[in-house]
Design a protein around this motif. Structure first.
Motif, PDB file in Angstrom:
ATOM      1  N   ILE A 110      23.723   1.936  -8.285  1.00  0.00           N
ATOM      2  CA  ILE A 110      22.696   1.290  -9.102  1.00  0.00           C
ATOM      3  C   ILE A 110      22.471  -0.146  -8.638  1.00  0.00           C
ATOM      4  N   LEU A 111      23.588  -0.839  -8.397  1.00  0.00           N
ATOM      5  CA  LEU A 111      23.489  -2.231  -7.961  1.00  0.00           C
ATOM      6  C   LEU A 111      22.718  -2.345  -6.668  1.00  0.00           C
ATOM      7  N   ILE A 156      32.688   6.243 -11.526  1.00  0.00           N
ATOM      8  CA  ILE A 156      32.063   5.087 -12.179  1.00  0.00           C
ATOM      9  C   ILE A 156      31.763   4.006 -11.151  1.00  0.00           C
ATOM     10  N   SER A 176      28.038   2.839 -10.181  1.00  0.00           N
ATOM     11  CA  SER A 176      27.683   1.433 -10.397  1.00  0.00           C
ATOM     12  C   SER A 176      27.217   0.803  -9.102  1.00  0.00           C
ATOM     13  N   VAL A 199      19.066  -2.016  -7.430  1.00  0.00           N
ATOM     14  CA  VAL A 199      18.488  -3.199  -8.072  1.00  0.00           C
ATOM     15  C   VAL A 199      18.375  -4.335  -7.065  1.00  0.00           C
ATOM     16  N   PHE A 200      19.421  -4.473  -6.259  1.00  0.00           N
ATOM     17  CA  PHE A 200      19.438  -5.549  -5.266  1.00  0.00           C
ATOM     18  C   PHE A 200      18.268  -5.392  -4.305  1.00  0.00           C
ATOM     19  N   ALA A 223      15.315  -6.642  -6.183  1.00  0.00           N
ATOM     20  CA  ALA A 223      15.326  -8.030  -6.656  1.00  0.00           C
ATOM     21  C   ALA A 223      15.470  -9.038  -5.530  1.00  0.00           C
TER      22      ALA A 223
END
Lengths: 194, 206, 338
Positions: free
Chosen positions: A22-23, A15, A19, A26-27, A30
């Motif tokens: 994925i972060l 997990i 996670s 996204v980072f 973004a």
């Protein structure tokens, strides 16, 4: 028993790893956008307090283990029009963050813009109104900026405090004075002009 | 058919019967803190809805895999993941809203509704009911924040969604956009919701 | 009836009252007193302050008082009607709340603001808690605090008393209160002006003399405990005096503290509120000493120039606790029996 522990470790690790992955993704997408937003905001603020500026250059220094930065505003012909810097300090409630623009004469302010504040709505937060901010345009910083109450300013280094919001007005003046004196010390005129 | 009704029930309960801030008194921190305007309230509600939905889905899907002993740790990691995603999304796409909400978006991590629904519902139920539960609770939460925002913005600024509704004759009630006003409005709304549900219960009994 | 049972499930159905043995909570009245009489005496005691406010600030002051009183009574009527309770607007408590609230407002305060404050004071401050006797906070002060947060500009816009304004040749001049002058500009006002009330400020707070007359009358009638007003003022003078001794140029003298702002009004008419002050002697001492300290600290170091209102409201919140923990022990209580 051992089996349960292994499962716990395995599940949590998976997990956590997923996670994290994925972060990171996204980072990656973004972060450039977030940086661009910050940059844009900074740029807009600098151009408000240095209206002639078309671009800016950052100049950084370390003073007493603290990083101090000024933004040199330059116009279309690459000529220096003034410097801008952030003034941070406490207000009536919370922090007030101000962008201050100073002319190259090192005597008169070109303008200020309140970037962040948490003052009382309708009272202290009127410091961000043009009527108040505008008073700093052309204001002399020597010996230091002062405020007076209920009357129109008489000296070139005075502004009129907002009625009923003396503490907020005072905080703005104090922050500006503190930042100005620090910048004057760290970035002497000769050094910046050169 | 019964299944469908069940799903409908899971969705509906979050809208009134178990509406999070007013009936469960969960998630009061954002309810009080960011509802000084409608936009902020709705943005906060939608961010929470997103986290609630995604975390409920994930927890429900993993419910047979995650061992009971470490479930809270696992849920917190999952929730933190979605919260950070939501936070970055807002900062990248809607910087003014992100700024207005400040630390309250990262604080969704500790919003009791999210962990509460994961613990009380999603870990025991299959995917579809968990989705409906999250949608119901999330929409109920968003509605509550919107109602708080409407009242506070109307009295505090004389406007709704930045559209001036009350004219110059109206002297804004500054207290409404301060924390004190949040508590006052919240108290009245909890009372109102209680009063209405009691009335409803009475009419059913009689 | 049904509602009653729901409220207190342990309560037995009402029996006919026993005439001779009356078991009730304090205060126990031995004399021919009732709420009605007490309240009307308080109104009488407030007359000098009301007269002074009209004298110094003109007829607008009278208008504000009348409107506040009317709004308080109307709110009381409306809420009691809504809750299907007996209407008690003529017992005088709403009238006093209205007068006290009006006396804490600046003379130029708008009428609609006074109505809003009155509605909050009685509606939320009193009736929401269950009506007279159940309120935790002094309703008038709660209304004032609400207005302070609601209209922060209007409630700090003061005007000079008529006599001074006339000297300047205009109708109304905005001015700073003695406390604001002290705090923000380091200027002191004359004690004589403060005593008579010839300064800018809230309508009923400026004249220490008028308030003193009213307060002493209340004391004479035996309606207030001397500990409360005198203790509060003494505490303010004491703590104010300590700071004054530390730095007499920066901090005002003790007499200034008790004459300026809301100190007199608060001490005589709000600290002494029967419902929101402690009943035990020790509790009363703690109440007034901490209250006075808070008022001075807020005045000298807080964001606002005046601290009397918040000091009383904050101490109001402690009253249940004070009553509980300062209850005198009855004979033999606490002795362990082997």
């Amino acid at each position: 028993m051992n089996n349960v522990v292994t499962k716990m470790l395995l599940v949590l690790t998976v997990i956590g790893a997923v996670s994290g992955g994925i972060l990171a993704g996204v980072f990656h997408v973004a972060d450039p956008l977030i940086q661009a937003n910050r940059e844009k905001e900074l740029k807009e603020a600098i151009f408000v307090v240095l209206p002639e500026a078309k671009d800016y250059k950052v100049m950084e220094k370390e003073v007493d283990k603290e990083k101090l930065a000024i933004y040199k505003g330059i116009d279309a012909e690459e000529k220096l029009v003034g410097i801008a810097f952030i003034a941070d300090g406490g207000g009536f409630q919370g922090n007030i963050r101000i962008m201050v623009g100073l002319g190259i004469d090192y005597l008169k302010l070109k303008g200020i813009k309140i970037l962040e504040q948490n003052e009382t709505p309708g009272l202290g937060n009127r410091i961000k109104e043009p009527a108040f901010e505008g008073q700093f345009k052309g204001l002399e910083i020597k010996p230091k900026v002062e405020y007076i109450k209920y009357r129109k300013p008489e000296k070139p280094n005075q502004i009129q405090a907002i009625t009923g919001a003396t503490i907020s007005s005072d905080a703005v003046v104090k922050n500006v004075n503190n930042a100005v004196s620090r910048v004057l010390k760290a970035f002497p005129q000769e050094e910046v002009l050169k | 058919m019964a299944d469908k009704q069940n799903l409908w029930h899971e969705f509906k309960k979050g809208l009134w019967q178990d509406i999070p801030p007013f009936r469960l008194v969960l998630g009061t921190c954002p309810t009080l803190a960011v509802t000084n305007s409608v936009i902020n309230g709705v943005a906060m509600g939608l961010a929470t809805l997103f986290v609630l939905l995604t975390s409920n889905i994930t927890v429900s899907l993993l419910r047979k895999i995650v061992p009971g002993q470490v479930r809270i740790a696992a849920y917190v990691v999952i929730i933190a993941l979605y919260v950070t995603v939501a936070d970055m999304f807002l900062a990248a796409m809607f910087p003014p809203i992100s700024k207005a909400l400040g630390p309250y978006v990262p604080l969704i991590v500790v919003n009791c509704i999210i962990l509460g629904r994961a613990e009380a519902f999603a870990q025991k139920n299959p995917l579809m009911p968990s989705i409906m539960d999250a949608l119901g609770m999330g929409i109920g939460f968003t509605m509550s924040l919107a109602v708080m925002g409407v009242i506070r913005e109307l009295f505090g600024f004389g406007s709704i969604m930045d559209i001036k509704l009350l004219g110059d004759w109206f002297e804004p009630w500054i207290v409404m956009i301060l924390p004190g006003g949040a508590f006052i409005v919240f108290g009245f709304l909890v009372a109102l919701v209680n009063y209405l549900s009691r009335k409803k219960a009475e009419t059913i009994c009689h | 009836m049904e509602e009653k049972i729901q409220d207190k499930p342990h309560e037995k159905p009402k029996e006919p009252p026993i005439e001779r043995l009356i078991v009730s909570s304090s205060p126990h009245f031995l004399r021919d007193e009732n709420i009605h009489k007490i309240m009307h005496t308080v109104v009488l005691a407030l007359l000098p302050a009301m007269a002074a406010s009209v004298y110094f600030f003109g007829l607008r002051a009278a208008g504000l008082i009348i409107i506040s009183v009317a709004a308080c009574m109307l709110t009381e009527y409306a809420v009691q009607k809504l809750r299907k309770k007996p209407i008690t607007i003529w017992d005088g408590s709403a009238i006093i709340t209205g007068i006290l609230l009006a006396l804490t407002l600046p003379p130029s305060f708008p009428y609609y603001g006074a109505v809003l404050g009155s509605a909050f004071a009685v509606g939320v401050g009193k009736q929401l808690f269950g009506g007279l006797g159940y309120n935790i906070f002094n309703p008038a002060l709660l209304g004032r605090a609400f207005l302070q947060a609601t209209y922060p500009v209007l409630i700090t816009t003061w005007s000079e008393p008529l006599s001074k304004a006339a000297k300047a040749g205009v109708d109304a001049v905005t001015a700073a209160t003695p406390l604001a002058l002290m705090k923000f500009e380091g200027k002191m006002s004359s004690h004589l002006d403060l005593f008579f009330g010839n300064v800018a400020g809230s309508m009923g707070e400026t004249s220490a003399l008028a308030l003193l007359i009213g307060g002493l009358y209340l004391r004479y009638r035996g309606y207030i405990n001397w500990k409360l007003p005198l203790g509060y003022l003494a505490s303010m003078a004491l703590f104010g005096g300590i700071f004054w001794l530390i730095n007499p140029t920066k901090y005002p003298d003790p007499l200034f503290h008790i004459l300026a702002g809301g100190a007199m009004l608060g001490a005589w008419f709000m600290v002494t509120d029967m419902v929101t002050s402690p009943v035990t002697p020790l509790g009363q001492w703690i109440f007034v000493i901490c209250g006075g300290l808070l008022a001075v600290v807020i005045r000298l170091f807080g964001g606002l120039p005046e601290g009397v209102m918040y000091s009383i409201l904050l101490m109001n919140a402690f009253v249940p606790l004070l009553n509980k923990h300062t209850r005198p022990k009855f004979f033999g209580e606490g002795i362990k029996v082997e």
